[in-house]
Design a protein around this motif. Structure first.
Motif, PDB file in Angstrom:
ATOM      1  N   ALA A 132       0.812  -1.223   0.000  1.00 31.99           N
ATOM      2  CA  ALA A 132       0.000   0.000   0.000  1.00 31.99           C
ATOM      3  C   ALA A 132       0.841   1.268   0.000  1.00 31.99           C
ATOM      4  O   ALA A 132       0.301   2.368  -0.131  1.00 31.99           O
ATOM      5  N   LEU A 133       2.168   1.131   0.128  1.00 32.33           N
ATOM      6  CA  LEU A 133       3.044   2.294   0.203  1.00 32.33           C
ATOM      7  C   LEU A 133       3.346   2.878  -1.182  1.00 32.33           C
ATOM      8  O   LEU A 133       3.431   2.143  -2.170  1.00 32.33           O
ATOM      9  N   SER A 134       3.569   4.175  -1.195  1.00 31.13           N
ATOM     10  CA  SER A 134       4.114   4.806  -2.394  1.00 31.13           C
ATOM     11  C   SER A 134       5.579   4.411  -2.528  1.00 31.13           C
ATOM     12  O   SER A 134       6.184   3.860  -1.602  1.00 31.13           O
ATOM     13  N   ASP A 135       6.178   4.701  -3.670  1.00 28.10           N
ATOM     14  CA  ASP A 135       7.569   4.292  -3.916  1.00 28.10           C
ATOM     15  C   ASP A 135       8.539   4.867  -2.889  1.00 28.10           C
ATOM     16  O   ASP A 135       9.567   4.254  -2.591  1.00 28.10           O
ATOM     17  N   SER A 136       8.230   6.027  -2.340  1.00 30.28           N
ATOM     18  CA  SER A 136       9.108   6.652  -1.353  1.00 30.28           C
ATOM     19  C   SER A 136       8.544   6.566   0.061  1.00 30.28           C
ATOM     20  O   SER A 136       9.054   7.210   0.982  1.00 30.28           O
ATOM     21  N   GLY A 137       7.506   5.774   0.219  1.00 27.41           N
ATOM     22  CA  GLY A 137       6.816   5.725   1.503  1.00 27.41           C
ATOM     23  C   GLY A 137       7.492   4.831   2.528  1.00 27.41           C
ATOM     24  O   GLY A 137       8.416   4.073   2.227  1.00 27.41           O
ATOM     25  N   SER A 138       7.002   4.908   3.766  1.00 32.52           N
ATOM     26  CA  SER A 138       7.544   4.082   4.847  1.00 32.52           C
ATOM     27  C   SER A 138       6.414   3.533   5.702  1.00 32.52           C
ATOM     28  O   SER A 138       5.355   4.159   5.851  1.00 32.52           O
ATOM     29  N   ALA A 139       6.665   2.338   6.250  1.00 36.93           N
ATOM     30  CA  ALA A 139       5.713   1.683   7.140  1.00 36.93           C
ATOM     31  C   ALA A 139       6.262   1.718   8.559  1.00 36.93           C
ATOM     32  O   ALA A 139       7.469   1.557   8.778  1.00 36.93           O
ATOM     33  N   HIS A 140       5.362   1.884   9.541  1.00 37.66           N
ATOM     34  CA  HIS A 140       5.764   2.031  10.935  1.00 37.66           C
ATOM     35  C   HIS A 140       4.878   1.150  11.807  1.00 37.66           C
ATOM     36  O   HIS A 140       3.650   1.321  11.832  1.00 37.66           O
ATOM     37  N   LEU A 141       5.490   0.214  12.513  1.00 40.06           N
ATOM     38  CA  LEU A 141       4.784  -0.678  13.416  1.00 40.06           C
ATOM     39  C   LEU A 141       5.209  -0.386  14.847  1.00 40.06           C
ATOM     40  O   LEU A 141       6.386  -0.124  15.115  1.00 40.06           O
ATOM     41  N   TYR A 142       4.255  -0.481  15.752  1.00 44.22           N
ATOM     42  CA  TYR A 142       4.551  -0.369  17.177  1.00 44.22           C
ATOM     43  C   TYR A 142       3.908  -1.571  17.868  1.00 44.22           C
ATOM     44  O   TYR A 142       2.714  -1.836  17.707  1.00 44.22           O
ATOM     45  N   TRP A 143       4.746  -2.304  18.628  1.00 45.04           N
ATOM     46  CA  TRP A 143       4.234  -3.527  19.240  1.00 45.04           C
ATOM     47  C   TRP A 143       5.039  -3.855  20.493  1.00 45.04           C
ATOM     48  O   TRP A 143       6.139  -3.347  20.687  1.00 45.04           O
ATOM     49  N   PHE A 144       4.491  -4.713  21.300  1.00 42.47           N
ATOM     50  CA  PHE A 144       5.057  -5.033  22.597  1.00 42.47           C
ATOM     51  C   PHE A 144       6.290  -5.929  22.469  1.00 42.47           C
ATOM     52  O   PHE A 144       6.270  -6.915  21.749  1.00 42.47           O
TER      53      PHE A 144
END
Length: 296
Positions: free
Chosen positions: A172-184
Protein backbone atom coordinates in the motif's frame (compact mmCIF):
# COMPACT_ATOMS: atom_id res chain seq x y z
CA UNK A 1 36.86 -41.57 13.05
CA UNK A 2 36.19 -40.26 9.53
CA UNK A 3 32.70 -41.77 9.58
CA UNK A 4 31.98 -40.06 12.89
CA UNK A 5 33.18 -36.71 11.55
CA UNK A 6 31.05 -37.01 8.44
CA UNK A 7 28.02 -37.91 10.53
CA UNK A 8 28.62 -34.99 12.88
CA UNK A 9 29.02 -32.66 9.91
CA UNK A 10 25.81 -34.00 8.39
CA UNK A 11 23.97 -33.33 11.63
CA UNK A 12 25.28 -29.77 11.77
CA UNK A 13 24.29 -29.20 8.14
CA UNK A 14 20.81 -30.50 8.89
CA UNK A 15 20.55 -28.09 11.83
CA UNK A 16 21.50 -25.22 9.54
CA UNK A 17 18.65 -26.22 7.23
CA UNK A 18 16.02 -25.93 9.98
CA UNK A 19 13.95 -22.80 9.34
CA UNK A 20 11.43 -21.55 11.87
CA UNK A 21 8.12 -20.50 10.35
CA UNK A 22 7.65 -17.31 12.35
CA UNK A 23 4.29 -16.66 10.74
CA UNK A 24 3.11 -19.97 12.19
CA UNK A 25 4.66 -19.13 15.58
CA UNK A 26 2.68 -15.86 15.55
CA UNK A 27 -0.50 -17.65 14.51
CA UNK A 28 -0.17 -20.30 17.25
CA UNK A 29 0.52 -17.76 19.97
CA UNK A 30 -2.36 -15.57 18.84
CA UNK A 31 -4.67 -18.59 18.72
CA UNK A 32 -3.68 -19.48 22.29
CA UNK A 33 -4.31 -15.88 23.32
CA UNK A 34 -7.77 -15.89 21.76
CA UNK A 35 -8.60 -19.27 23.31
CA UNK A 36 -8.24 -17.77 26.80
CA UNK A 37 -11.69 -18.18 28.42
CA UNK A 38 -13.52 -14.87 28.61
CA UNK A 39 -10.96 -13.01 26.50
CA UNK A 40 -12.34 -10.07 24.49
CA UNK A 41 -10.77 -7.85 21.86
CA UNK A 42 -11.53 -5.77 18.77
CA UNK A 43 -15.12 -5.18 17.80
CA UNK A 44 -16.34 -7.60 20.48
CA UNK A 45 -15.13 -5.14 23.11
CA UNK A 46 -14.96 -1.77 21.40
CA UNK A 47 -18.20 -1.78 19.41
CA UNK A 48 -19.74 -0.73 22.73
CA UNK A 49 -19.85 3.07 22.46
CA UNK A 50 -19.53 3.58 26.21
CA UNK A 51 -16.38 1.45 26.39
CA UNK A 52 -14.96 3.29 23.38
CA UNK A 53 -15.82 6.62 25.02
CA UNK A 54 -14.02 5.63 28.22
CA UNK A 55 -10.97 4.57 26.21
CA UNK A 56 -10.96 7.82 24.23
CA UNK A 57 -11.32 9.92 27.38
CA UNK A 58 -8.20 8.33 28.89
CA UNK A 59 -6.24 8.03 25.67
CA UNK A 60 -4.76 11.52 25.42
CA UNK A 61 -3.30 11.46 28.94
CA UNK A 62 -2.29 7.79 28.99
CA UNK A 63 -0.61 7.75 25.57
CA UNK A 64 0.77 11.29 25.22
CA UNK A 65 4.45 10.30 25.26
CA UNK A 66 3.96 7.40 22.85
CA UNK A 67 1.96 9.57 20.44
CA UNK A 68 4.68 12.25 20.47
CA UNK A 69 7.32 9.61 19.70
CA UNK A 70 5.25 8.20 16.83
CA UNK A 71 4.67 11.65 15.33
CA UNK A 72 8.42 12.25 15.32
CA UNK A 73 8.97 8.85 13.70
CA UNK A 74 6.44 9.43 10.93
CA UNK A 75 7.59 12.98 10.23
CA UNK A 76 4.59 13.84 8.08
CA UNK A 77 4.39 16.99 6.00
CA UNK A 78 1.22 18.83 4.99
CA UNK A 79 -0.45 16.92 2.19
CA UNK A 80 1.04 13.53 3.04
CA UNK A 81 -1.35 10.60 2.81
CA UNK A 82 -1.37 8.28 5.85
CA UNK A 83 -3.04 4.91 6.36
CA UNK A 84 -3.69 4.24 10.07
CA UNK A 85 -4.51 0.55 10.66
CA UNK A 86 -6.33 -0.12 13.90
CA UNK A 87 -6.90 3.57 14.53
CA UNK A 88 -9.09 3.24 17.60
CA UNK A 89 -10.71 6.59 18.51
CA UNK A 90 -8.07 8.56 16.61
CA UNK A 91 -5.13 8.34 19.02
CA UNK A 92 -2.74 8.90 16.09
CA UNK A 93 -5.14 9.80 13.29
CA UNK A 94 -6.25 13.09 14.85
CA UNK A 95 -2.73 14.40 15.66
CA UNK A 96 -1.59 13.38 12.17
CA UNK A 97 -4.50 15.29 10.64
CA UNK A 98 -3.67 18.32 12.81
CA UNK A 99 -0.15 18.13 11.33
CA UNK A 100 -1.62 18.48 7.85
CA UNK A 101 -1.81 14.86 6.72
CA UNK A 102 -4.77 13.30 4.98
CA UNK A 103 -5.56 10.20 7.05
CA UNK A 104 -7.48 7.04 6.25
CA UNK A 105 -8.34 5.34 9.55
CA UNK A 106 -9.21 1.62 9.47
CA UNK A 107 -10.73 -0.07 12.52
CA UNK A 108 -13.14 -2.99 13.01
CA UNK A 109 -15.02 -1.42 15.95
CA UNK A 110 -17.87 0.96 15.18
CA UNK A 111 -17.72 2.36 18.73
CA UNK A 112 -14.14 3.48 18.19
CA UNK A 113 -14.86 4.97 14.78
CA UNK A 114 -17.88 6.80 16.18
CA UNK A 115 -15.61 8.42 18.77
CA UNK A 116 -13.13 9.31 16.02
CA UNK A 117 -15.81 10.92 13.86
CA UNK A 118 -17.23 12.84 16.83
CA UNK A 119 -13.80 14.18 17.83
CA UNK A 120 -13.00 15.19 14.24
CA UNK A 121 -16.33 17.00 13.97
CA UNK A 122 -15.76 18.86 17.25
CA UNK A 123 -12.38 20.07 16.01
CA UNK A 124 -13.53 20.81 12.49
CA UNK A 125 -11.11 18.25 11.04
CA UNK A 126 -12.17 17.07 7.59
CA UNK A 127 -8.97 15.26 6.56
CA UNK A 128 -9.82 11.93 8.25
CA UNK A 129 -11.72 9.18 6.44
CA UNK A 130 -12.97 6.31 8.61
CA UNK A 131 -13.22 2.80 7.14
CA UNK A 132 -14.72 0.03 9.22
CA UNK A 133 -13.16 -3.41 8.83
CA UNK A 134 -10.45 -5.85 9.80
CA UNK A 135 -7.21 -5.19 7.92
CA UNK A 136 -7.06 -8.80 6.78
CA UNK A 137 -10.52 -8.42 5.19
CA UNK A 138 -9.88 -5.06 3.55
CA UNK A 139 -9.31 -4.99 -0.20
CA UNK A 140 -7.10 -1.91 -0.63
CA UNK A 141 -7.91 -1.51 -4.31
CA UNK A 142 -11.64 -1.54 -3.54
CA UNK A 143 -11.95 -0.12 -0.02
CA UNK A 144 -9.03 2.32 0.12
CA UNK A 145 -7.11 4.64 -2.20
CA UNK A 146 -3.43 3.65 -2.21
CA UNK A 147 -0.60 4.48 -2.44
CA UNK A 148 0.16 6.09 0.93
CA UNK A 149 3.20 8.04 2.06
CA UNK A 150 3.00 6.42 5.49
CA UNK A 151 1.36 3.26 6.76
CA UNK A 152 1.16 2.90 10.53
CA UNK A 153 -0.16 0.16 12.80
CA UNK A 154 0.17 1.17 16.44
CA UNK A 155 -0.49 -1.65 18.92
CA UNK A 156 -3.12 -3.07 16.59
CA UNK A 157 -1.34 -6.11 15.12
CA UNK A 158 -3.78 -8.92 15.85
CA UNK A 159 -4.00 -10.44 12.36
CA UNK A 160 -3.64 -14.26 12.42
CA UNK A 161 -1.76 -14.31 9.11
CA UNK A 162 0.70 -11.59 10.01
CA UNK A 163 2.90 -12.29 6.96
CA UNK A 164 0.08 -11.45 4.54
CA UNK A 165 -0.94 -8.46 6.65
CA UNK A 166 2.57 -7.00 6.59
CA UNK A 167 3.01 -7.68 2.88
CA UNK A 168 -0.25 -5.84 2.21
CA UNK A 169 0.98 -2.87 4.24
CA UNK A 170 4.15 -2.72 2.18
CA UNK A 171 2.15 -2.99 -1.04
CA UNK A 172 0.00 0.00 0.00
CA UNK A 173 3.04 2.29 0.20
CA UNK A 174 4.11 4.81 -2.39
CA UNK A 175 7.57 4.29 -3.92
CA UNK A 176 9.11 6.65 -1.35
CA UNK A 177 6.82 5.72 1.50
CA UNK A 178 7.54 4.08 4.85
CA UNK A 179 5.71 1.68 7.14
CA UNK A 180 5.76 2.03 10.94
CA UNK A 181 4.78 -0.68 13.42
CA UNK A 182 4.55 -0.37 17.18
CA UNK A 183 4.23 -3.53 19.24
CA UNK A 184 5.06 -5.03 22.60
CA UNK A 185 8.53 -6.42 23.29
CA UNK A 186 7.46 -7.78 26.68
CA UNK A 187 4.28 -7.92 28.74
CA UNK A 188 2.76 -4.46 29.27
CA UNK A 189 1.10 -3.58 32.58
CA UNK A 190 -2.39 -4.59 31.51
CA UNK A 191 -1.17 -8.00 30.40
CA UNK A 192 0.63 -8.52 33.71
CA UNK A 193 -2.65 -7.79 35.49
CA UNK A 194 -4.31 -10.39 33.24
CA UNK A 195 -1.59 -12.94 34.04
CA UNK A 196 -2.02 -12.32 37.76
CA UNK A 197 -5.81 -12.54 37.90
CA UNK A 198 -7.24 -14.45 34.95
CA UNK A 199 -7.16 -17.91 36.49
CA UNK A 200 -8.92 -16.63 39.62
CA UNK A 201 -11.53 -14.92 37.45
CA UNK A 202 -12.14 -17.62 34.83
CA UNK A 203 -10.56 -20.86 36.05
CA UNK A 204 -7.90 -20.91 33.32
CA UNK A 205 -4.68 -18.94 32.78
CA UNK A 206 -4.33 -16.00 30.44
CA UNK A 207 -2.18 -16.72 27.36
CA UNK A 208 -0.06 -13.69 26.33
CA UNK A 209 -0.04 -12.29 22.82
CA UNK A 210 2.91 -12.85 20.47
CA UNK A 211 5.61 -10.24 20.77
CA UNK A 212 7.85 -8.13 18.53
CA UNK A 213 10.45 -10.87 17.96
CA UNK A 214 7.94 -12.63 15.70
CA UNK A 215 7.32 -9.46 13.68
CA UNK A 216 10.99 -8.85 12.96
CA UNK A 217 11.52 -12.42 11.83
CA UNK A 218 8.42 -12.47 9.62
CA UNK A 219 9.56 -9.25 7.95
CA UNK A 220 13.03 -10.71 7.46
CA UNK A 221 11.45 -13.71 5.75
CA UNK A 222 9.63 -11.32 3.42
CA UNK A 223 12.92 -9.78 2.37
CA UNK A 224 12.19 -6.64 4.40
CA UNK A 225 15.05 -5.71 6.73
CA UNK A 226 13.49 -3.22 9.11
CA UNK A 227 14.94 -0.72 11.52
CA UNK A 228 14.12 -1.73 15.10
CA UNK A 229 14.33 0.51 18.14
CA UNK A 230 13.41 -0.67 21.64
CA UNK A 231 11.82 2.01 23.78
CA UNK A 232 10.69 2.15 27.40
CA UNK A 233 6.97 2.59 27.91
CA UNK A 234 5.51 4.12 31.04
CA UNK A 235 2.42 2.00 31.62
CA UNK A 236 1.37 3.83 34.78
CA UNK A 237 -2.35 4.57 34.88
CA UNK A 238 -4.23 6.79 37.32
CA UNK A 239 -7.68 6.30 38.79
CA UNK A 240 -9.91 8.43 40.96
CA UNK A 241 -10.92 5.50 43.17
CA UNK A 242 -10.46 1.76 43.50
CA UNK A 243 -13.93 1.33 41.99
CA UNK A 244 -12.84 3.40 38.99
CA UNK A 245 -10.01 0.89 38.41
CA UNK A 246 -12.48 -1.99 38.70
CA UNK A 247 -14.81 -0.32 36.18
CA UNK A 248 -11.85 0.22 33.83
CA UNK A 249 -10.63 -3.39 33.84
CA UNK A 250 -13.88 -5.33 34.34
CA UNK A 251 -15.16 -5.17 30.71
CA UNK A 252 -11.70 -5.99 29.32
CA UNK A 253 -11.39 -8.97 31.64
CA UNK A 254 -15.01 -10.16 31.26
CA UNK A 255 -15.50 -9.69 35.01
CA UNK A 256 -19.28 -9.59 35.23
CA UNK A 257 -20.24 -11.26 38.52
CA UNK A 258 -19.97 -9.80 41.99
CA UNK A 259 -17.37 -12.46 42.84
CA UNK A 260 -15.23 -11.46 39.85
CA UNK A 261 -15.52 -7.76 40.65
CA UNK A 262 -14.51 -8.52 44.23
CA UNK A 263 -11.33 -10.21 42.94
CA UNK A 264 -10.49 -7.08 40.98
CA UNK A 265 -11.35 -4.86 43.94
CA UNK A 266 -9.08 -6.81 46.27
CA UNK A 267 -6.21 -6.68 43.75
CA UNK A 268 -6.44 -2.94 43.17
CA UNK A 269 -6.92 -2.19 46.86
CA UNK A 270 -3.54 -3.84 47.38
CA UNK A 271 -1.66 -2.56 44.32
CA UNK A 272 -2.88 1.01 43.84
CA UNK A 273 -0.81 3.72 45.55
CA UNK A 274 -1.53 7.37 46.25
CA UNK A 275 0.55 9.84 44.28
CA UNK A 276 -0.16 13.55 43.80
CA UNK A 277 -3.73 13.11 45.00
CA UNK A 278 -4.48 10.22 42.62
CA UNK A 279 -4.45 6.46 42.86
CA UNK A 280 -1.67 5.12 40.64
CA UNK A 281 -1.14 1.64 39.23
CA UNK A 282 2.58 1.87 38.38
CA UNK A 283 4.30 -0.10 35.68
CA UNK A 284 6.89 0.03 32.93
CA UNK A 285 7.55 -2.15 29.91
CA UNK A 286 9.36 -2.08 26.57
CA UNK A 287 7.92 -1.67 23.10
CA UNK A 288 9.45 -2.00 19.67
CA UNK A 289 9.31 0.74 17.04
CA UNK A 290 9.79 -1.07 13.72
CA UNK A 291 9.95 0.72 10.38
CA UNK A 292 11.12 0.30 6.81
CA UNK A 293 11.07 2.03 3.46
CA UNK A 294 8.97 0.69 0.60
CA UNK A 295 10.38 -2.61 -0.61
CA UNK A 296 11.86 -2.19 -4.06
Amino acid sequence: MNTYLRSKGDREAMMDDIVVDWNEVWRRRLTLNRSTPGFREGADLWDDREQARRYAARSEADHARRVAEALRDLGVSPGDRVLDIGSGPGTLALPLARAGASVTAVDPAEGMLAELRAAAEREGISAVTAVRGLWEEIDPSRDLAPPYDRVVASFSLVMPDIRSALAAMDAALSDSGSAHLYWFADEPLWERVYLALWEDLHGAPYRPRPKADCLFNVLYGLGIYPNVLMRPMDDTVAFATVEDAVDHFAPRMSAETQRQRAILRDYFSEHLAWQDGRLILPGTSTYAAIWWRKRG
